[in-house]
Design a protein around this motif. Structure first.
Motif, PDB file in Angstrom:
ATOM      1  N   ILE A 178       7.844  34.364   3.342  1.00  0.00           N
ATOM      2  CA  ILE A 178       8.965  35.092   2.750  1.00  0.00           C
ATOM      3  C   ILE A 178       9.902  34.127   2.039  1.00  0.00           C
ATOM      4  CG2 ILE A 178      11.035  36.436   3.284  1.00  0.00           C
ATOM      5  CD1 ILE A 178       9.436  37.744   5.556  1.00  0.00           C
ATOM      6  N   SER A 210       8.436  32.949  -1.344  1.00  0.00           N
ATOM      7  CA  SER A 210       8.061  33.957  -2.330  1.00  0.00           C
ATOM      8  C   SER A 210       9.154  34.076  -3.380  1.00  0.00           C
ATOM      9  CB  SER A 210       7.854  35.318  -1.650  1.00  0.00           C
ATOM     10  OG  SER A 210       6.813  35.240  -0.694  1.00  0.00           O
ATOM     11  N   PRO A 211       8.795  34.275  -4.656  1.00  0.00           N
ATOM     12  CA  PRO A 211       9.800  34.388  -5.714  1.00  0.00           C
ATOM     13  C   PRO A 211      10.822  35.488  -5.433  1.00  0.00           C
ATOM     14  CG  PRO A 211       7.607  34.174  -6.639  1.00  0.00           C
ATOM     15  CD  PRO A 211       7.423  34.386  -5.167  1.00  0.00           C
ATOM     16  N   GLN A 212      12.079  35.190  -5.696  1.00  0.00           N
ATOM     17  CA  GLN A 212      13.164  36.157  -5.558  1.00  0.00           C
ATOM     18  C   GLN A 212      13.867  36.208  -6.909  1.00  0.00           C
ATOM     19  OE1 GLN A 212      15.461  34.962  -2.094  1.00  0.00           O
ATOM     20  NE2 GLN A 212      13.588  34.427  -0.995  1.00  0.00           N
ATOM     21  N   LYS A 249      16.084  37.396 -10.158  1.00  0.00           N
ATOM     22  CA  LYS A 249      17.321  38.039 -10.593  1.00  0.00           C
ATOM     23  C   LYS A 249      17.326  38.041 -12.113  1.00  0.00           C
ATOM     24  CE  LYS A 249      22.354  37.315 -10.682  1.00  0.00           C
ATOM     25  NZ  LYS A 249      23.476  36.472 -10.165  1.00  0.00           N
ATOM     26  N   ASP A 299      14.664  32.568 -10.636  1.00  0.00           N
ATOM     27  CA  ASP A 299      14.117  32.537  -9.285  1.00  0.00           C
ATOM     28  C   ASP A 299      15.259  32.013  -8.422  1.00  0.00           C
ATOM     29  OD1 ASP A 299      12.897  32.005  -6.875  1.00  0.00           O
ATOM     30  OD2 ASP A 299      11.082  31.164  -7.759  1.00  0.00           O
ATOM     31  N   THR A 300      15.951  32.914  -7.734  1.00  0.00           N
ATOM     32  CA  THR A 300      17.194  32.546  -7.050  1.00  0.00           C
ATOM     33  C   THR A 300      16.988  31.551  -5.911  1.00  0.00           C
ATOM     34  OG1 THR A 300      17.019  34.509  -5.619  1.00  0.00           O
ATOM     35  CG2 THR A 300      18.320  34.715  -7.648  1.00  0.00           C
ATOM     36  N   ARG A 301      15.749  31.311  -5.513  1.00  0.00           N
ATOM     37  CA  ARG A 301      15.496  30.273  -4.509  1.00  0.00           C
ATOM     38  C   ARG A 301      15.910  28.898  -5.026  1.00  0.00           C
ATOM     39  NH1 ARG A 301       9.314  30.631  -3.539  1.00  0.00           N
ATOM     40  NH2 ARG A 301       9.444  30.734  -5.823  1.00  0.00           N
ATOM     41  N   ASP A 339      23.972  30.743  -9.681  1.00  0.00           N
ATOM     42  CA  ASP A 339      23.180  31.968  -9.806  1.00  0.00           C
ATOM     43  C   ASP A 339      23.551  32.777 -11.041  1.00  0.00           C
ATOM     44  OD1 ASP A 339      25.605  33.054  -9.093  1.00  0.00           O
ATOM     45  OD2 ASP A 339      24.920  33.936  -7.206  1.00  0.00           O
TER      46      ASP A 339
END
Length: 216
Positions: free
Chosen positions: A12, A15-17, A19, A28-30, A57
């Motif tokens: 998890i 995994s790409p997050q 926005k 990719d907010t990670r 962000d």
């Protein structure tokens, strides 16, 4: 079961997050946050380079570099925009208007490996790779902290008229005495000196890197 749960959390976190910004670019907010890294001999043989990257962000970033080669040391700061697309990381530099492109892989939630695919500066090693380690969350500086009193506190603007608007709004009754172009640590500045009603002088520093020399 416990090991499976830990593995699931790792997946998890890696995994790409995604926005999507108002301009349509995706993040990719990670990758947002404060990241540090270092490398040696990649850019110039014998040069050690370390950095602290703050990715916001909202798609902007600030990176502070420190360079050491022999007994010589130096530092510089860069600003610009970042975004991701199709598994690639894009980094636009305000100072030269160019964009670097990297592929990236998360080794774990706090370590990411970058490999260059297109970069503006020359490297001793054509396959430039490095690892960033996350050290915290990034907070964007508010405009109120920038009062134009020095290079470090220069006000970023998008056009020359903004300089005069700022001076008129913050220095009532002041008269323009001089205006000069300056370069500091690879960035371009307009320095406006005014005479105040009491006869004293005051200088305002404006960062014009984003549009200087680009036909604006």
């Amino acid at each position: 079961m416990f090991l499976l749960s830990i593995f699931g959390l790792f997946l998890i976190g890696c995994s790409p997050q995604i926005k999507t910004l108002a301009n349509g670019k995706q993040l990719d907010t990670r990758l947002a946050g404060v990241w540090t890294g270092s490398e040696k001999d990649h850019q110039i043989d014998g040069l050690f380079k370390s950095w602290e990257m703050k990715r916001m962000d909202d798609g902007t970033y600030t990176i502070n570099f420190k360079f050491t080669q022999g007994k010589m040391t130096d530092s510089t700061q860069e600003e610009g925009e970042w975004w991701t697309e199709n598994g690639k990381y894009y980094e636009f530099h305000d100072y030269d208007g160019k964009t670097d492109v990297y592929s990236y892989t998360f080794l774990d939630p706090k370590r990411v490996k970058f490999k260059s695919e297109k970069i503006a500066i020359g490297m001793e090693n054509s396959e430039y790779e490095f690892i960033d380690t996350k050290t915290g969350n990034a907070k964007k500086e508010t405009a109120s902290k920038k009062d134009g009193s020095s290079y470090e506190n220069a006000i970023k603007i998008g056009s020359i008229p903004e300089e005069y608007q700022y001076v008129r709004a913050n220095c009532t009754g002041c008269i323009l005495k001089s205006q000069s172009l300056s370069v500091n640590k690879g960035r371009f500045y307009d320095i406006i000196m005014v005479t105040k009603p009491d006869g004293s002088t005051k200088s305002y520093y404006f960062d014009i890197t984003s549009f200087y020399g680009k036909g604006f």
